[in-house]
Design a protein around this motif. Structure first.
Motif, PDB file in Angstrom:
ATOM      1  N   VAL A   1      -0.816  -4.104   3.307  1.00  0.00           N
ATOM      2  CA  VAL A   1      -1.262  -5.301   2.587  1.00  0.00           C
ATOM      3  C   VAL A   1      -0.029  -6.099   2.176  1.00  0.00           C
ATOM      4  O   VAL A   1       0.870  -5.574   1.514  1.00  0.00           O
TER       5      VAL A   1
ATOM      6  N   ARG B   1      -7.551  -6.968  -7.817  1.00  0.00           N
ATOM      7  CA  ARG B   1      -6.825  -5.696  -7.794  1.00  0.00           C
ATOM      8  C   ARG B   1      -7.351  -4.741  -6.721  1.00  0.00           C
ATOM      9  O   ARG B   1      -6.629  -3.909  -6.205  1.00  0.00           O
ATOM     10  N   TYR B   2      -8.644  -4.866  -6.404  1.00  0.00           N
ATOM     11  CA  TYR B   2      -9.260  -3.935  -5.447  1.00  0.00           C
ATOM     12  C   TYR B   2      -9.509  -4.642  -4.129  1.00  0.00           C
ATOM     13  O   TYR B   2     -10.146  -5.692  -4.098  1.00  0.00           O
TER      14      TYR B   2
ATOM     15  N   SER C   1      -1.726   5.387  -2.870  1.00  0.00           N
ATOM     16  CA  SER C   1      -2.593   4.375  -3.478  1.00  0.00           C
ATOM     17  C   SER C   1      -4.013   4.933  -3.558  1.00  0.00           C
ATOM     18  O   SER C   1      -4.513   5.490  -2.575  1.00  0.00           O
TER      19      SER C   1
ATOM     20  N   PRO D   1       1.350  -9.146   0.055  1.00  0.00           N
ATOM     21  CA  PRO D   1       0.972 -10.075  -1.014  1.00  0.00           C
ATOM     22  C   PRO D   1       1.550 -11.477  -0.773  1.00  0.00           C
ATOM     23  O   PRO D   1       2.511 -11.623  -0.012  1.00  0.00           O
TER      24      PRO D   1
ATOM     25  N   VAL E   1      -3.494 -11.931  -1.867  1.00  0.00           N
ATOM     26  CA  VAL E   1      -3.190 -11.281  -0.589  1.00  0.00           C
ATOM     27  C   VAL E   1      -2.942 -12.318   0.503  1.00  0.00           C
ATOM     28  O   VAL E   1      -3.800 -13.155   0.773  1.00  0.00           O
TER      29      VAL E   1
ATOM     30  N   THR F   1      -3.862   5.570   4.963  1.00  0.00           N
ATOM     31  CA  THR F   1      -2.784   4.991   4.152  1.00  0.00           C
ATOM     32  C   THR F   1      -1.508   5.837   4.189  1.00  0.00           C
ATOM     33  O   THR F   1      -0.634   5.663   3.354  1.00  0.00           O
TER      34      THR F   1
ATOM     35  N   LEU G   1      -5.021  -1.623  -5.490  1.00  0.00           N
ATOM     36  CA  LEU G   1      -3.635  -2.111  -5.381  1.00  0.00           C
ATOM     37  C   LEU G   1      -2.860  -1.876  -6.680  1.00  0.00           C
ATOM     38  O   LEU G   1      -1.659  -2.111  -6.751  1.00  0.00           O
TER      39      LEU G   1
ATOM     40  N   THR H   1      -3.328  -9.037  -7.588  1.00  0.00           N
ATOM     41  CA  THR H   1      -2.551  -9.476  -6.434  1.00  0.00           C
ATOM     42  C   THR H   1      -3.266 -10.602  -5.691  1.00  0.00           C
ATOM     43  O   THR H   1      -4.493 -10.608  -5.622  1.00  0.00           O
TER      44      THR H   1
ATOM     45  N   VAL I   1       0.859  -1.194   0.000  1.00  0.00           N
ATOM     46  CA  VAL I   1       0.000   0.000   0.000  1.00  0.00           C
ATOM     47  C   VAL I   1       0.893   1.241   0.000  1.00  0.00           C
ATOM     48  O   VAL I   1       1.650   1.467   0.942  1.00  0.00           O
TER      49      VAL I   1
END
Ligand SMILES: *[C@@H]1O[C@H](CO)[C@@H](O)[C@H](O)[C@H]1NC(C)=O
Ligand SMILES: *[C@@H]1O[C@H](CO)[C@@H](O)[C@H](O)[C@H]1NC(C)=O
Ligand SMILES: *[C@@H]1O[C@H](CO)[C@@H](O)[C@H](O)[C@H]1NC(C)=O
Length: 251
Positions: free
Chosen positions: A247, A228-229, A123, A249, A172, A140, A166, A170, A119
């Motif tokens: 976040v 992606r979200y 972002s 990954p 997560v 963020t 993101l 991704t 993040v």
């Protein structure tokens, strides 16, 4: 007692070896952050080390570890000053703007930030509503100071959400939050989607009940689903908010 020179040398060698082991642990425990301009709001202690000139990241790191709440430290090389802070700081924290109440250090380190965090402080971040006095950027900005709370929160309604783009597809592994006031995270779903419409996404995690206030909170998602979200969603009537988010990954 007079130790033979041979044993004395061995003893000294052992001390040096132990010291190196401690240094390796230190550098594994704290991560360097980008920002070095620090607001004094979270300052818990200052200390000038006698050993200025030595590796201050190790010396100040050892001092920080003596305090239960020390999660962040910085130093000024010329004076050997260590500043110790209670702040939760992500590795991507860009630093505060310089004001009268900020100081610029040579380097800062955090024990909270995860170097794998994706993040960014810029972002794209959207939300269902925004409560007065809280600001979206605080969710963020890579920084959570619990003595001068800065956090994001929606208004109190049903179906509240906030969403991080993101910016790439991704999987997560984990979401790490610093929570804010009690009740801002309650019965919350974590959803991953390919478009900003999270109704078409997949639930990858959930907080059942109320998360504790002002503390780090990890949601292990371990999902093999890509998206992606990342959306936080609460259906029941209430707020939704937090002081910081990271976040992680899947590797
Ligand atoms: C540390 O030093 C700064 C600058 O002199 C000061 O503003 C801050 O209050 C100090 N922190 C503590 C806990 O004494
Ligand atoms: C996103 O799209 C990919 C590729 O089509 C798909 O495999 C994945 O399951 C989708 N993710 C979600 C959350 O729908
Ligand atoms: C998540 O995945 C990692 C790596 O695959 C594994 O070590 C860990 O045990 C998993 N955690 C949970 C809670 O499933």
């Amino acid at each position: 007692m007079q130790l033979p020179k041979y044993f004395m040398n061995k003893f000294l060698l052992l001390i040096i070896v132990l010291d190196c082991a401690a240094s390796a642990k230190m550098s594994g425990h704290f991560y360097k952050v980008q920002g070095n301009v620090v607001d004094y709001g979270c300052s818990m202690s200052n200390s000038t080390t006698a050993e200025a000139g030595l590796d201050l990241s190790i010396t100040c790191g050892s001092l920080c570890q003596r305090y239960v709440n020390c999660r962040f430290f910085c130093f000024i090389k010329s004076t050997g000053l260590c500043g110790m802070f209670t702040a939760y700081v992500a590795v991507r924290w860009p630093g505060h703007p310089a004001f009268a109440s900020t100081t610029t250090y040579d380097a800062c380190y955090t024990s909270w930030g995860d170097p794998r965090d994706i993040v960014k402080t810029n972002s794209p971040f959207t939300y269902s509503s925004n409560e007065m006095g809280s600001y979206p950027k605080y969710g963020t900005d890579g920084y959570a100071c619990l003595t001068t709370p800065a956090y994001f929160s929606t208004l109190m309604t049903t179906n509240t959400f906030s969403q991080i783009d993101l910016e790439q597809t991704t999987r997560v592994q984990a979401v790490i939050l610093v929570t804010a006031w009690i009740g801002l995270i309650q019965d919350m779903d974590v959803i991953l989607s390919n478009t900003s419409d999270y109704n078409l996404g997949q639930k990858i995690g959930r907080v059942n009940g109320i998360a504790p206030a002002w503390s780090p909170y990890t949601i292990v998602t371990n999902t093999s689903t890509a998206g992606r979200y990342l959306t936080f969603f609460t259906a029941m009537y209430g707020f939704l908010g937090f002081a910081e988010v990271q976040v992680i990954p899947q590797p």
